[in-house]
Scaffold this motif. Structure first.
Motif, short mmCIF file in Angstrom:
data_model
loop_
_atom_site.label_atom_id
_atom_site.label_comp_id
_atom_site.label_asym_id
_atom_site.label_seq_id
_atom_site.Cartn_x
_atom_site.Cartn_y
_atom_site.Cartn_z
N ARG A 98 41.19 -3.08 -40.06
CA ARG A 98 42.40 -2.55 -39.45
C ARG A 98 43.05 -3.56 -38.49
O ARG A 98 44.24 -3.45 -38.17
CB ARG A 98 42.08 -1.26 -38.68
N GLU A 99 42.26 -4.52 -38.04
CA GLU A 99 42.76 -5.50 -37.08
C GLU A 99 43.41 -6.70 -37.77
O GLU A 99 43.97 -7.58 -37.09
CB GLU A 99 41.61 -6.00 -36.20
N LEU A 100 43.35 -6.75 -39.07
CA LEU A 100 43.87 -7.91 -39.80
C LEU A 100 45.37 -7.76 -40.04
O LEU A 100 45.80 -6.82 -40.71
CB LEU A 100 43.16 -8.05 -41.15
N ASP A 101 46.14 -8.69 -39.49
CA ASP A 101 47.56 -8.69 -39.81
C ASP A 101 47.80 -9.62 -41.01
O ASP A 101 46.90 -10.25 -41.53
CB ASP A 101 48.41 -9.09 -38.60
N ARG A 102 49.04 -9.68 -41.45
CA ARG A 102 49.37 -10.47 -42.65
C ARG A 102 48.98 -11.94 -42.48
O ARG A 102 48.42 -12.56 -43.39
CB ARG A 102 50.86 -10.34 -42.95
N GLU A 103 49.26 -12.51 -41.31
CA GLU A 103 48.96 -13.93 -41.09
C GLU A 103 47.46 -14.19 -41.18
O GLU A 103 47.03 -15.18 -41.79
CB GLU A 103 49.49 -14.37 -39.73
N ALA A 104 46.66 -13.32 -40.60
CA ALA A 104 45.21 -13.49 -40.66
C ALA A 104 44.71 -13.40 -42.09
O ALA A 104 43.82 -14.17 -42.50
CB ALA A 104 44.51 -12.44 -39.79
N GLY A 108 42.86 -16.39 -44.24
CA GLY A 108 41.54 -16.20 -44.84
C GLY A 108 41.53 -16.54 -46.31
O GLY A 108 40.59 -17.16 -46.81
N VAL A 109 42.57 -16.14 -47.02
CA VAL A 109 42.65 -16.45 -48.45
C VAL A 109 42.83 -17.95 -48.68
O VAL A 109 42.26 -18.52 -49.60
CB VAL A 109 43.79 -15.63 -49.10
N ILE A 110 43.59 -18.60 -47.81
CA ILE A 110 43.73 -20.06 -47.93
C ILE A 110 42.39 -20.74 -47.70
O ILE A 110 42.00 -21.64 -48.45
CB ILE A 110 44.79 -20.57 -46.94
N LEU A 147 29.70 -6.73 -46.71
CA LEU A 147 29.20 -6.36 -45.39
C LEU A 147 30.37 -5.96 -44.51
O LEU A 147 31.44 -6.60 -44.54
CB LEU A 147 28.44 -7.54 -44.76
N GLU A 148 30.18 -4.95 -43.73
CA GLU A 148 31.21 -4.45 -42.82
C GLU A 148 31.71 -5.56 -41.91
O GLU A 148 30.94 -6.32 -41.35
CB GLU A 148 30.63 -3.30 -41.98
N GLY A 149 33.02 -5.66 -41.83
CA GLY A 149 33.63 -6.65 -40.95
C GLY A 149 33.90 -7.99 -41.60
O GLY A 149 34.62 -8.81 -41.05
N LEU A 150 33.30 -8.22 -42.78
CA LEU A 150 33.53 -9.48 -43.50
C LEU A 150 34.37 -9.24 -44.76
O LEU A 150 34.27 -9.98 -45.73
CB LEU A 150 32.18 -10.12 -43.87
N ASP A 151 35.21 -8.22 -44.72
CA ASP A 151 35.98 -7.82 -45.89
C ASP A 151 36.93 -8.92 -46.36
O ASP A 151 37.08 -9.16 -47.57
CB ASP A 151 36.78 -6.56 -45.57
N LEU A 152 37.56 -9.62 -45.42
CA LEU A 152 38.51 -10.67 -45.79
C LEU A 152 37.78 -11.83 -46.45
O LEU A 152 38.19 -12.33 -47.51
CB LEU A 152 39.27 -11.14 -44.56
#
Length: 259
Positions: A98-104, A108-110, A147-152
């Motif tokens: 929920r804390e991940l905005d578009r830029e984050a 992460g994908v990059i 694992l929880e919190g490492l979704d990105l």
């Protein structure tokens, strides 16, 4: 075992410490000349000096962010025709989705999908023309066991895995392999940082949390960068030419499945 790698040239990304350094050390032991990479010049130069002294191979340190085009160009300027590419990069920090905005999410994908693909685009055809290439991507057990919190991080690395599943097979007939190593709980700075974070949130000691995590692993311990590196070197060797498109778990049995 002679891995048949003496004199080969390897680029090992994010290799001043941790699993990347473990891979660099094992490839140097097998006789590879190295380009190693990191962001901290002092640590990187120290790592280069230690590997050079220990194994007698050429080690070129390149201070660069592999997530940028400039960083990738710097690595390839130091080694224009690599025989081996080890794709490695830090992952996004643990965070509630929920804390991940578009830029984050884009960052992460990059980091964990786009950058390794870009590096492969730059080196794979040359490997095929020369008749030898080994590409190993360091991903994570979380590709299979989120694992929880490492979704990105999990999502980006899973995207890399799926993207390369077809790509790898287009190179298999020209002695170029692409495989993924999936580390579980390895004794690295990232793991220790996670344990310290959990200790701070729970009020338990870091030692207590570390022991509890090790007890969950059938092997009863965390993995080491050294053993991880030796496995990486094998998949870069002449003996692994018939293995491509595989996801190799290095987790002490933590992932509880037959397939």
């Amino acid at each position: 075992m002679d891995l048949g790698l003496s004199g080969r040239k390897a680029i090992v990304c994010a290799s001043s410490r941790g699993l990347g350094r473990g891979c660099a050390e094992a490839l140097a032991e097998a006789g590879c000349d190295l380009v190693i990479n990191g962001l901290d010049r002092l640590r990187l130069d120290k790592t280069a000096s230690e590997i050079r002294s220990r194994y007698g191979v050429t080690v070129t340190p390149v201070v660069a962010n592999v997530s940028t085009q400039e960083g990738q160009e710097a690595l390839l300027a130091a080694c224009p025709q690599p025989d081996i590419l080890i794709n490695n990069n830090g992952g996004p920090p643990r965070r509630d989705y929920r804390e991940l905005d578009r830029e984050a999410m884009i960052d992460g994908v990059i980091q964990n999908m786009v950058s390794p693909i870009e590096m492969i685009q730059k080196v794979a055809d040359g490997m095929a023309e020369r008749g030898f290439g080994r590409i190993v991507n360091i991903t994570s057990i979380t590709v299979r066991m989120p694992l929880e919190g490492l979704d990105l991080s999990s999502g980006a690395r899973a995207g890399l895995t799926a993207f390369l599943a077809g790509v790898c097979r287009t190179y298999a007939g020209r002695n170029v392999t692409i495989n993924n190593l999936l580390p579980g709980k390895m004794d690295t700075d990232r793991l220790r940082g996670g344990i310290e974070r959990a200790a701070g949130l729970s009020g338990r000691s870091a030692d207590d949390i570390g022991r509890a995590q090790q007890a969950e692993i059938p092997a009863g311990r965390f993995g080491t960068a050294e053993e991880f590196g030796q496995i990486c070197a094998f998949y870069c060797s002449q003996h692994a030419a018939y293995v491509t498109g595989q996801n190799i778990l290095i987790d002490g049995g933590l992932y509880p499945a037959a397939f």
